[in-house]
Write a protein that holds these residues in place. Structure first.
Motif, PDB file in Angstrom:
ATOM      1  N   GLU A 133     -12.891 -12.231  18.865  1.00 34.82           N
ATOM      2  CA  GLU A 133     -12.570 -11.131  17.951  1.00 34.82           C
ATOM      3  C   GLU A 133     -11.916 -11.670  16.678  1.00 34.82           C
ATOM      4  OE1 GLU A 133     -11.446  -6.668  19.037  1.00 34.82           O
ATOM      5  OE2 GLU A 133      -9.737  -8.003  19.246  1.00 34.82           O
ATOM      6  N   PHE A 134     -12.375 -11.163  15.542  1.00 30.87           N
ATOM      7  CA  PHE A 134     -11.863 -11.585  14.237  1.00 30.87           C
ATOM      8  C   PHE A 134     -11.317 -10.363  13.493  1.00 30.87           C
ATOM      9  CE2 PHE A 134     -15.133 -14.490  15.574  1.00 30.87           C
ATOM     10  CZ  PHE A 134     -14.663 -15.743  15.226  1.00 30.87           C
ATOM     11  N   ILE A 135     -10.468 -10.635  12.509  1.00 33.66           N
ATOM     12  CA  ILE A 135      -9.900  -9.562  11.700  1.00 33.66           C
ATOM     13  C   ILE A 135      -9.923  -9.978  10.238  1.00 33.66           C
ATOM     14  CG2 ILE A 135      -7.550 -10.456  12.004  1.00 33.66           C
ATOM     15  CD1 ILE A 135      -6.542  -7.560  11.857  1.00 33.66           C
ATOM     16  N   VAL A 136     -10.200  -9.013   9.355  1.00 28.02           N
ATOM     17  CA  VAL A 136     -10.144  -9.268   7.919  1.00 28.02           C
ATOM     18  C   VAL A 136      -9.296  -8.166   7.278  1.00 28.02           C
ATOM     19  CG1 VAL A 136     -11.433  -9.630   5.790  1.00 28.02           C
ATOM     20  CG2 VAL A 136     -12.447 -10.289   7.978  1.00 28.02           C
ATOM     21  N   VAL A 137      -8.261  -8.577   6.564  1.00 27.82           N
ATOM     22  CA  VAL A 137      -7.422  -7.644   5.812  1.00 27.82           C
ATOM     23  C   VAL A 137      -8.008  -7.548   4.408  1.00 27.82           C
ATOM     24  CG1 VAL A 137      -5.107  -7.159   4.936  1.00 27.82           C
ATOM     25  CG2 VAL A 137      -5.393  -8.275   7.163  1.00 27.82           C
ATOM     26  N   LEU A 138      -8.508  -6.374   4.069  1.00 29.51           N
ATOM     27  CA  LEU A 138      -9.195  -6.167   2.793  1.00 29.51           C
ATOM     28  C   LEU A 138      -8.238  -5.494   1.811  1.00 29.51           C
ATOM     29  CD1 LEU A 138     -12.452  -4.848   4.451  1.00 29.51           C
ATOM     30  CD2 LEU A 138     -12.228  -7.033   3.264  1.00 29.51           C
ATOM     31  N   ASN A 139      -7.588  -6.293   0.996  1.00 28.24           N
ATOM     32  CA  ASN A 139      -6.630  -5.770   0.024  1.00 28.24           C
ATOM     33  C   ASN A 139      -7.340  -5.057  -1.117  1.00 28.24           C
ATOM     34  OD1 ASN A 139      -3.995  -6.747   1.043  1.00 28.24           O
ATOM     35  ND2 ASN A 139      -4.945  -8.759   0.784  1.00 28.24           N
ATOM     36  N   ASP A 140      -6.694  -4.011  -1.618  1.00 31.96           N
ATOM     37  CA  ASP A 140      -7.221  -3.256  -2.761  1.00 31.96           C
ATOM     38  C   ASP A 140      -8.680  -2.850  -2.523  1.00 31.96           C
ATOM     39  OD1 ASP A 140      -7.102  -2.027  -5.214  1.00 31.96           O
ATOM     40  OD2 ASP A 140      -7.492  -3.847  -6.368  1.00 31.96           O
ATOM     41  N   THR A 141      -8.944  -2.323  -1.328  1.00 31.48           N
ATOM     42  CA  THR A 141     -10.315  -1.976  -0.929  1.00 31.48           C
ATOM     43  C   THR A 141     -10.343  -0.554  -0.368  1.00 31.48           C
ATOM     44  OG1 THR A 141     -10.757  -4.288  -0.384  1.00 31.48           O
ATOM     45  CG2 THR A 141     -12.271  -2.648   0.510  1.00 31.48           C
ATOM     46  N   VAL A 142     -11.137   0.307  -0.994  1.00 30.65           N
ATOM     47  CA  VAL A 142     -11.261   1.698  -0.545  1.00 30.65           C
ATOM     48  C   VAL A 142     -12.296   1.754   0.577  1.00 30.65           C
ATOM     49  CG1 VAL A 142     -10.609   2.589  -2.811  1.00 30.65           C
ATOM     50  CG2 VAL A 142     -13.023   2.204  -2.284  1.00 30.65           C
ATOM     51  N   PRO A 143     -12.366   2.872   1.314  1.00 29.81           N
ATOM     52  CA  PRO A 143     -13.274   2.966   2.466  1.00 29.81           C
ATOM     53  C   PRO A 143     -14.721   2.611   2.160  1.00 29.81           C
ATOM     54  CG  PRO A 143     -11.746   4.799   2.491  1.00 29.81           C
ATOM     55  CD  PRO A 143     -11.481   4.060   1.219  1.00 29.81           C
ATOM     56  N   ARG A 193     -13.364 -12.302  -0.090  1.00 27.57           N
ATOM     57  CA  ARG A 193     -12.782 -12.659  -1.391  1.00 27.57           C
ATOM     58  C   ARG A 193     -11.513 -13.489  -1.188  1.00 27.57           C
ATOM     59  NH1 ARG A 193     -11.899  -6.526  -3.014  1.00 27.57           N
ATOM     60  NH2 ARG A 193     -10.790  -6.836  -1.053  1.00 27.57           N
ATOM     61  N   PRO A 194     -11.091 -14.217  -2.230  1.00 23.74           N
ATOM     62  CA  PRO A 194      -9.845 -14.992  -2.115  1.00 23.74           C
ATOM     63  C   PRO A 194      -8.627 -14.125  -1.822  1.00 23.74           C
ATOM     64  CG  PRO A 194     -11.116 -15.704  -4.018  1.00 23.74           C
ATOM     65  CD  PRO A 194     -11.794 -14.471  -3.498  1.00 23.74           C
ATOM     66  N   THR A 195      -8.683 -12.848  -2.218  1.00 27.30           N
ATOM     67  CA  THR A 195      -7.534 -11.956  -2.002  1.00 27.30           C
ATOM     68  C   THR A 195      -7.504 -11.374  -0.590  1.00 27.30           C
ATOM     69  OG1 THR A 195      -8.844 -10.140  -2.927  1.00 27.30           O
ATOM     70  CG2 THR A 195      -7.368 -11.314  -4.427  1.00 27.30           C
ATOM     71  N   ASP A 196      -8.586 -11.544   0.179  1.00 30.29           N
ATOM     72  CA  ASP A 196      -8.622 -11.044   1.548  1.00 30.29           C
ATOM     73  C   ASP A 196      -7.979 -12.053   2.497  1.00 30.29           C
ATOM     74  OD1 ASP A 196     -10.058  -8.862   0.589  1.00 30.29           O
ATOM     75  OD2 ASP A 196     -11.994  -9.832   0.938  1.00 30.29           O
ATOM     76  N   HIS A 197      -7.545 -11.569   3.644  1.00 25.98           N
ATOM     77  CA  HIS A 197      -6.964 -12.442   4.669  1.00 25.98           C
ATOM     78  C   HIS A 197      -7.868 -12.417   5.893  1.00 25.98           C
ATOM     79  CE1 HIS A 197      -3.598 -12.399   2.017  1.00 25.98           C
ATOM     80  NE2 HIS A 197      -3.202 -11.185   2.338  1.00 25.98           N
ATOM     81  N   VAL A 198      -8.462 -13.575   6.221  1.00 22.54           N
ATOM     82  CA  VAL A 198      -9.428 -13.665   7.313  1.00 22.54           C
ATOM     83  C   VAL A 198      -8.786 -14.418   8.475  1.00 22.54           C
ATOM     84  CG1 VAL A 198     -11.748 -14.385   7.976  1.00 22.54           C
ATOM     85  CG2 VAL A 198     -11.266 -13.773   5.589  1.00 22.54           C
ATOM     86  N   GLY A 199      -8.839 -13.834   9.662  1.00 21.83           N
ATOM     87  CA  GLY A 199      -8.199 -14.464  10.807  1.00 21.83           C
ATOM     88  C   GLY A 199      -8.984 -14.301  12.092  1.00 21.83           C
ATOM     89  N   ALA A 228       0.829  -1.207   0.000  1.00 18.83           N
ATOM     90  CA  ALA A 228       0.000   0.000   0.000  1.00 18.83           C
ATOM     91  C   ALA A 228       0.861   1.253   0.000  1.00 18.83           C
ATOM     92  CB  ALA A 228      -0.931  -0.016   1.211  1.00 18.83           C
ATOM     93  N   VAL A 229       1.948   1.220   0.764  1.00 16.07           N
ATOM     94  CA  VAL A 229       2.850   2.381   0.840  1.00 16.07           C
ATOM     95  C   VAL A 229       3.630   2.557  -0.450  1.00 16.07           C
ATOM     96  CG1 VAL A 229       4.878   3.335   1.999  1.00 16.07           C
ATOM     97  CG2 VAL A 229       3.051   2.265   3.342  1.00 16.07           C
ATOM     98  N   ASN A 230       4.225   1.481  -0.940  1.00 11.08           N
ATOM     99  CA  ASN A 230       5.133   1.566  -2.097  1.00 11.08           C
ATOM    100  C   ASN A 230       4.403   1.704  -3.430  1.00 11.08           C
ATOM    101  OD1 ASN A 230       7.270   1.295  -0.321  1.00 11.08           O
ATOM    102  ND2 ASN A 230       7.462  -0.916  -0.636  1.00 11.08           N
ATOM    103  N   LYS A 231       3.214   1.115  -3.541  1.00  6.86           N
ATOM    104  CA  LYS A 231       2.521   1.107  -4.830  1.00  6.86           C
ATOM    105  C   LYS A 231       1.204   1.874  -4.809  1.00  6.86           C
ATOM    106  CE  LYS A 231       4.521  -3.352  -6.169  1.00  6.86           C
ATOM    107  NZ  LYS A 231       4.238  -4.716  -6.667  1.00  6.86           N
ATOM    108  N   ASN A 232       0.941   2.563  -3.706  1.00  7.59           N
ATOM    109  CA  ASN A 232      -0.274   3.371  -3.562  1.00  7.59           C
ATOM    110  C   ASN A 232      -1.542   2.534  -3.828  1.00  7.59           C
ATOM    111  OD1 ASN A 232      -1.658   5.745  -2.985  1.00  7.59           O
ATOM    112  ND2 ASN A 232      -1.763   6.344  -5.134  1.00  7.59           N
ATOM    113  N   ILE A 233      -1.597   1.351  -3.196  1.00 13.83           N
ATOM    114  CA  ILE A 233      -2.738   0.450  -3.332  1.00 13.83           C
ATOM    115  C   ILE A 233      -3.636   0.607  -2.108  1.00 13.83           C
ATOM    116  CG2 ILE A 233      -3.459  -1.971  -3.462  1.00 13.83           C
ATOM    117  CD1 ILE A 233      -0.812  -2.573  -4.837  1.00 13.83           C
ATOM    118  N   ALA A 234      -4.946   0.676  -2.323  1.00 13.22           N
ATOM    119  CA  ALA A 234      -5.887   0.833  -1.215  1.00 13.22           C
ATOM    120  C   ALA A 234      -5.834  -0.381  -0.290  1.00 13.22           C
ATOM    121  CB  ALA A 234      -7.299   1.019  -1.757  1.00 13.22           C
TER     122      ALA A 234
END
Length: 669
Positions: A581-591, A569-575, A524-530
């Motif tokens: 408490e659960f967490i989901v990392v939503l790659n390439d996802t705007v607010p 989605r397959p590109t998300d990371h669900v943990g 996200a920092v290096n390639k300006n990806i949401a």
């Protein structure tokens, strides 16, 4: 109680049913008495007739069936005793079971129910198939197999009539899930229809082997201490149930993943069953039976559509090969250093197979080497990898070898776990050799986790040389090493996966999801990806544990985890981040997209809570969600988690069951 049955407790039953079996005793009494009388070798025709006559409704239905065109009796029968005399105890037993089950359980009951036409059609199909298979394999009591097939799914009716979770709603929910339908029942309802059916079967006095068939028709049973006859009995019902689903004749209007227990092929010679005749017998009996119960089957077009859908979801069937320890094969040995070490050059199966094929070509001088693996449908081998003169080729990868023919070298190799030369002398071999354009082929089995998983095939397709018998022992050693290497790779993969996943829910654990979030943050920092993060917490989770026990609390966490996996989605990371408490990392996802995702999660779990309201009375299942998004000024991934966590607690403070985001001055939904 038969110690081979592992039945749920009375308290377990009360958790999943709204009421006890007070509305079922009519069925239970007639059925239990019928089972007792018909299994009594001293029972007379008069005993059977007297029992049937105790219920006028059943008597009338039995006489209607006996006098139908199906039996073509010369004169009209007016008394049950005459019907028993004309048809015999076994046939009357079948009719009475069917009528009693249909009238007392299937036909009666609430209006808000799952489609019982599917259910009853399935029961009749499995009953008919069970009897036909029993006759095919010479099982001594085909009528008992019919009874077991008819009653194997009785737990579904109990769930529909008395379950705290509406079974029709459950079926709609389960339509979107993968895996076996009975496992979805255990997750969402709290019990499987197999365990529930066995519980009531035992309570109503069904014979032990019938209760076992009800409980084990969806699960493994090789651990049970069964005599050969009872083992065959279970296998018959399991196979009949499986065949019925493959023919589009499932018990519910849901296309579910299927699986056939390996015990079936181990104990029944499937290659000796005339499946065409078995299916034809089912079709004939079902067509004739439909008019008795006053319902119509789907049209041929609807049937073909159901069949297509069912087969699209068929799971791979375990081939059922159960090898013993490979015995030493004596004979001439040669230098095979490369071939023996090649399988252990990697822990990745594709690389293991490639290295092994190359080494065999090099050490033994074959023109072509390939892998043959079991492929659906049942009893087929397919070439999955082929090396020809040092280069990998797709030339043979579309080839299938059928195992439905009479005994041949391929089956001998698989059954005996020994190398075999295929030379065209046994049925079906010549056709295979012609397709492969060779006069001889050597096949050698390889195993993993004590099970044959494929054959190494090799030939001289270019040179036309004869295969040397002296190679057998050396290639068998290589095959053994290949099996060990694949077993090591599987163990490594499982160990690696276990270290990254939460044992209860199967989601990524905190360490794994933190590592993946860190990588996503760098991108996200290096390639300006949401990049967005969602933190999810189960509302009032402690109350679930306090009111219903920690086991039910664990079930709630699994349900939440399954929902997150389904919607993400397959590109998300669900943990699972810890506790509830659960967490989901939503790659390439705007607010805005993150808010939509979070609302879908919230609504889905809220809907699930409504479905489970009778299972967890007085306590709704909902979640609160906090969202953060990568913005300029956020220096590390920990800050993203911290912001999402703060938003989560704002959601809880605001009343729970809501989504709160942590950007644009605390905008929330």
């Amino acid at each position: 109680m038969d110690n081979r049955l592992s039945l749920p407790s009375d308290s377990d039953i009360k958790k999943v049913l709204k009421r006890d079996d007070k509305e079922l005793p009519g069925f239970a009494q007639v059925m239990a008495k019928m089972l007792t009388v018909c299994n009594d070798p001293n029972a007379s025709i008069g005993d059977v007739a007297k029992l049937v006559e105790t219920d006028p409704g059943i008597s009338a239905k039995v006489l209607g069936i006996v006098n139908s065109s199906f039996f073509s009796l010369r004169s009209k029968v007016s008394a049950i005793s005459e019907a028993v005399l004309f048809l015999g105890i076994d046939e009357i037993k079948k009719i009475c079971f069917g009528v009693t089950f249909f009238e007392k359980m299937v036909k009666s009951g609430q209006k808000n129910q799952f489609d019982r036409t599917f259910f009853w059609r399935h029961c009749l199909c499995v009953a008919s198939l069970s009897q036909a298979i029993a006759n095919e394999i010479g099982y001594p009591s085909p009528e008992d197999a019919y009874t077991a097939g008819l009653l194997h799914d009785i737990g579904r009716i109990v769930l529909d009539r008395s379950g705290r979770v509406n079974y029709a709603d459950f079926c709609k929910k389960a339509a979107n899930r993968t895996g076996l339908l009975v496992e979805a029942e255990r997750d969402i309802i709290g019990i499987g229809h197999d365990d529930l059916g066995a519980y009531y079967g035992h309570r109503w006095g069904f014979p032990p082997k019938l209760c076992l068939a009800i409980q084990y028709h969806h699960r493994r049973f090789n651990h049970l201490d069964l005599c050969k006859e009872d083992l065959q009995f279970l296998c018959i019902v399991c196979l009949a149930d499986f065949l019925s689903w493959t023919q589009g004749m499932g018990s519910v209007n849901v296309i579910s993943q299927l699986a056939l227990q390996p015990e079936v092929e181990k104990n029944i010679r499937l290659d000796r069953i005339n499946f065409e005749a078995v299916i034809q017998k089912m079709d004939e009996e079902i067509e004739n039976t439909a008019e008795f119960y006053e319902f119509k089957f789907p049209s041929s077009d609807q049937y073909r559509a159901s069949l297509l859908k069912a087969n699209l979801k068929l799971s791979s069937i375990n081939s059922g090969f159960f090898p013993q320890k490979e015995k030493d094969i004596h004979g001439e040995k040669r230098s095979v250093t490369t071939s023996i070490t090649a399988p252990h050059s990697s822990l990745e199966p594709p690389k293991i197979l490639s290295a092994t094929l190359k080494a065999i070509c090099q050490d033994f001088g074959f023109d072509r080497v390939y892998i043959l693996r079991a492929a659906p449908p049942l009893r087929r081998l397919q070439v999955t990898k082929c090396l020809k003169q040092g280069s990998f080729s797709d030339q043979l990868t579309s080839y299938y070898i059928s195992m439905d023919n009479a005994d041949n070298g391929f089956l001998q190799s698989l059954r005996n776990k020994k190398p075999v030369v295929i030379n065209g002398t046994l049925p079906g071999e010549k056709e295979v050799l012609e397709r492969f354009s060779v006069s001889q082929m050597l096949v050698v089995p390889f195993c993993s986790h004590d099970k044959v998983i494929g054959l190494l095939g090799m030939d001289h397709a270019i040179s036309g040389k004869k295969i040397e018998p002296g190679l057998f022992s050396s290639i068998a050693i290589v095959a053994n090493e290949l099996g060990l290497a694949l077993e090591n790779a599987s163990t490594y993969k499982k160990a690696k996966s276990a270290s990254l996943h939460d044992g209860l829910t199967g989601l990524l654990n905190r360490m794994a999801v933190d590592k993946l979030l860190k990588k996503s943050f760098v991108k996200a920092v290096n390639k300006n990806i949401a990049l967005s993060v969602a933190m999810i917490d189960v509302d009032h989770f402690k109350k679930f544990n306090d009111m219903f026990g920690h086991q039910e609390g664990d079930n709630v966490l699994r349900l939440i985890a399954n929902t997150l996996k389904k919607i993400s989605r397959p590109t998300d990371h669900v943990g699972r981040y810890g506790g509830e408490e659960f967490i989901v990392v939503l790659n390439d996802t705007v607010p805005a997209q993150a808010v939509v995702y979070a609302e879908r999660i919230r609504k889905e779990i809220e809907h699930l809570g409504h479905l489970l309201s009778d299972r967890f009375p007085g306590l709704g299942l909902t979640v609160s969600i906090g969202i953060s998004c990568f913005e300029k000024g956020i220096k590390n991934h920990d800050t993203l988690v911290s912001k999402a966590d703060k938003a989560l607690y704002k959601a809880k403070d605001a009343g729970r069951n809501r989504v709160v985001s942590a950007w644009n001055d605390g905008y929330d939904l």
